[in-house]
Design a protein around this motif. Structure first.
Motif, short mmCIF file in Angstrom:
data_model
loop_
_atom_site.label_atom_id
_atom_site.label_comp_id
_atom_site.label_asym_id
_atom_site.label_seq_id
_atom_site.Cartn_x
_atom_site.Cartn_y
_atom_site.Cartn_z
N ASP A 126 10.39 5.24 5.99
CA ASP A 126 11.87 5.42 5.95
C ASP A 126 12.19 6.65 6.89
O ASP A 126 13.30 6.77 7.38
CB ASP A 126 12.59 5.43 4.62
CG ASP A 126 11.87 6.58 3.76
OD1 ASP A 126 10.66 6.41 3.56
OD2 ASP A 126 12.32 7.51 3.61
N SER A 135 5.28 2.10 1.37
CA SER A 135 6.20 2.76 0.51
C SER A 135 7.57 3.13 1.40
O SER A 135 7.48 3.64 2.47
CB SER A 135 5.49 4.08 0.09
OG SER A 135 6.32 5.01 -0.52
N GLU A 179 -0.20 12.90 2.11
CA GLU A 179 0.21 11.38 2.67
C GLU A 179 1.24 10.86 1.83
O GLU A 179 1.75 9.86 1.74
CB GLU A 179 -0.92 10.70 2.97
CG GLU A 179 -1.87 11.26 3.96
CD GLU A 179 -3.14 12.08 3.44
OE1 GLU A 179 -2.93 12.41 2.00
OE2 GLU A 179 -3.81 12.40 4.01
N GLY A 180 1.28 11.22 0.43
CA GLY A 180 2.21 10.85 -0.43
C GLY A 180 1.55 10.09 -1.79
O GLY A 180 1.79 9.11 -2.18
N LYS A 181 0.31 10.62 -1.73
CA LYS A 181 -0.88 10.11 -2.82
C LYS A 181 -0.32 10.09 -4.33
O LYS A 181 -0.54 9.16 -5.23
CB LYS A 181 -2.14 10.81 -2.73
CG LYS A 181 -2.78 10.62 -1.53
CD LYS A 181 -4.24 11.64 -1.62
CE LYS A 181 -4.08 13.01 -1.85
NZ LYS A 181 -3.42 13.71 -0.47
N GLY A 182 0.64 11.09 -4.61
CA GLY A 182 1.28 11.23 -5.95
C GLY A 182 1.89 9.96 -6.41
O GLY A 182 1.64 9.52 -7.71
N LYS A 217 6.21 7.00 3.52
CA LYS A 217 7.48 7.26 4.35
C LYS A 217 7.88 6.77 5.79
O LYS A 217 8.11 7.31 6.59
CB LYS A 217 6.76 8.95 4.71
CG LYS A 217 6.67 9.84 3.40
CD LYS A 217 6.42 10.93 3.73
CE LYS A 217 7.26 11.99 2.94
NZ LYS A 217 7.20 13.41 3.14
P1 GDP Z 1 0.18 14.14 -1.97
O1 GDP Z 1 -0.21 15.41 -1.37
O2 GDP Z 1 -0.50 13.01 -0.83
O3 GDP Z 1 0.09 13.78 -3.09
O4 GDP Z 1 1.79 14.00 -1.32
P2 GDP Z 1 2.91 14.13 -2.42
O5 GDP Z 1 2.74 13.16 -3.53
O6 GDP Z 1 3.18 15.32 -2.59
O7 GDP Z 1 3.97 13.65 -1.37
C1 GDP Z 1 4.73 14.10 -0.58
C2 GDP Z 1 6.01 13.96 -0.55
O8 GDP Z 1 6.65 12.74 -0.13
C3 GDP Z 1 6.79 13.76 -2.03
O9 GDP Z 1 7.70 14.66 -2.09
C4 GDP Z 1 7.07 12.40 -2.35
O10 GDP Z 1 8.15 12.22 -3.33
C5 GDP Z 1 7.64 11.95 -0.88
N1 GDP Z 1 7.14 10.47 -0.77
C6 GDP Z 1 6.20 9.96 -1.04
N2 GDP Z 1 6.23 8.49 -0.67
C7 GDP Z 1 7.65 8.50 0.11
C8 GDP Z 1 8.09 7.68 1.01
O11 GDP Z 1 7.78 6.41 1.14
N3 GDP Z 1 9.38 7.97 1.79
C9 GDP Z 1 9.92 9.27 1.46
N4 GDP Z 1 10.97 9.38 2.15
N5 GDP Z 1 9.07 10.15 0.83
C10 GDP Z 1 8.05 9.77 0.08
#
Ligand code: GDP
Length: 430
Positions: free
Chosen positions: A333, A413, A14-17, A331
């Motif tokens: 965007d 985000s 989900e973009g947790k990182g 995400k």
């Molecule tokens: P996690 O597995 O939940 O930790 O997900 P990740 O941190 O790997 O995030 C997945 C991808 O989404 C990464 O490449 C981030 O850079 C990207 N990302 C996170 N937030 C956003 C956002 O708001 N917009 C976009 N376009 N990419 C994002």
């Protein structure tokens, strides 16, 4: 003083990182409480890229205590290699900055071998594991035959534990056509790695409770997503641990009352890696477009993710099972430029409309999403840092998501950059 749990509220990725990094800067202590080194966080700090699997995100920032809780399963060789790689990048890691719970179960080489051997059996439906032995290690924990960090300190205990594990594993391996485990070699390699791990071993439950009393801010960093939870996920296509927020308590030894805020990370659409039900999955150009714009490829496995519309039914459900206080919507965007957008508000099943995902596998496979269509937007939302920078349709989309899931947006985000975030509620605020 506030303690925050971050959980993925969908199927992971989900973009947790980015959000965990943003929050860990504000925290004093950062803890992992479930999962293994299948979590793939990529942190970009001042242009430098750090890749973390087992280590909490806080390690790359100075002055924080990083904690691996007992809810995690730990591959000691992988951890030592990860520490070495991070150190090479100039990050200091010492027993003052990293702590591993003494009761943390270890992933040993035979767990990975078992994982891969089972996944290779063509007759069994694939779960889609990362093949790193995480599932088999959790099985051994529950089966009371896992080796734990504390066992490494005493050779007699270690041998006893290994004997117990081998009785089970050698029988299983014979059935799968694998060689028996070489006990002497296994013990020798465990003795070799033991001091590297034991230097970080602590009664984490005690340390965390002391930190809490001292008014420190603790961040509990979840991996994967609530729909992969072993109890509440789309079983059997799930991970092998509890993922939901309650696990932050059992996976570290802090009481549930010590958790002040649960932040659910929610992507503005839905993705899933591997097998299993996915009611809003798209097989058309829209799905293709979400995958391309969102760069939906796994960081650990490189696998292409399945993509679909936002499913409010699922997120409403995970917000409840994790007691989410606010979400971080990520995400947004990626949705720029769609003429119309769909949100799933319910499921049709046998002539009735359900407001939740049923548990029975055949029903999960048969539910049909009920959609609401919203107007899209042409303008870019990428990099927006305030509501004023968002088109009216994008704000409408976010508001509708909040309404449907019954939970407010705390953060929004709009790009991978950490500063491209709209803050509504600070989870750490008292
Ligand atoms: P996690 O597995 O939940 O930790 O997900 P990740 O941190 O790997 O995030 C997945 C991808 O989404 C990464 O490449 C981030 O850079 C990207 N990302 C996170 N937030 C956003 C956002 O708001 N917009 C976009 N376009 N990419 C994002």
């Amino acid at each position: 003083m506030a303690n925050v749990v971050v959980v993925g509220a969908q199927w992971g990725d989900e973009g947790k990182g980015k959000l965990v990094d943003w929050l860990s800067e504000r925290a004093d202590v950062v803890c992992r409480f479930q999962g293994g080194h299948n979590a793939g966080h990529t942190l970009v700090i001042d242009g430098e890229v750090f890749k973390l699997n087992a280590l909490p995100s806080g390690v790359v920032r100075g002055g924080k205590l990083s904690v691996i809780g007992n809810g995690v399963v730990l591959d000691p060789w992988h951890l030592v290699a990860e520490i070495a790689a991070i150190r090479k990048q100039g990050v200091e890691i010492s027993p003052e900055t990293l702590m591993i719970a003494e009761n943390t179960p270890l992933i040993l080489p035979y767990h990975g071998e078992l994982d891969r051997a089972r996944e290779a059996q063509a007759s069994v439906a694939k779960i889609g594991t990362t093949g790193r032995g995480i599932g088999p290690a959790y099985e051994d924990k529950v089966g009371r035959r896992v080796i734990r960090v504390a066992d490494l300190a005493d050779p007699a205990t270690l041998e006893l534990r290994v004997d117990r594990a081998l009785v089970h594993h050698n029988a299983l391996r014979a059935g799968l056509g694998l060689d028996a485990i070489d006990k002497a070699a296994l013990i020798a390699s465990l003795n070799e790695i033991a001091p590297e791990i034991l230097q970080y071993a602590q009664p984490v439950w005690k340390v965390l409770n002391e930190q809490r009393r001292a008014g420190k801010r603790i961040l509990f960093e979840g991996a994967q997503g609530a729909l992969l939870d072993i109890d509440f996920g789309t079983y059997p296509f799930v991970t092998s641990s509890n993922v939901i927020a309650g696990q932050a308590a059992t996976g570290t030894g802090i009481g549930p009352g010590a958790i002040d805020f649960v932040l659910g990370i929610v992507k503005a659409y839905t993705t899933r890696v591997g097998e299993g039900p996915f009611p809003t999955e798209l097989f058309d150009d829209d799905g293709q477009r979400l995958g391309e714009r969102g760069r939906e490829f796994g960081t650990v496995t490189g696998r292409q993710r399945r993509c679909g519309w936002f499913d409010a039914v699922l997120v409403r459900q995970t917000c409840l099972t994790s007691g989410v206080n606010g979400i971080a919507l990520t995400k947004l965007d990626v949705l720029d430029g769609f003429e119309t957008l769909k949100i799933c508000t319910g499921y049709e099943l046998d002539g009735a409309v359900l407001d939740y995902l049923p548990t029975a596998a055949d029903q999960q496979a048969r539910v049909r999403p009920v959609y609401e269509t919203l107007e899209g937007w042409n303008q870019s939302t990428e990099g927006a840092r305030s509501w004023a920078e968002l088109p009216a349709e994008a704000i409408k989309y976010v508001r509708r998501v909040e309404e449907l899931i019954g939970c407010p947006v705390a953060l929004l985000s709009t790009s991978p950059e950490r500063e491209d975030t709209i803050l509504v509620t600070d989870p750490f605020a008292d």
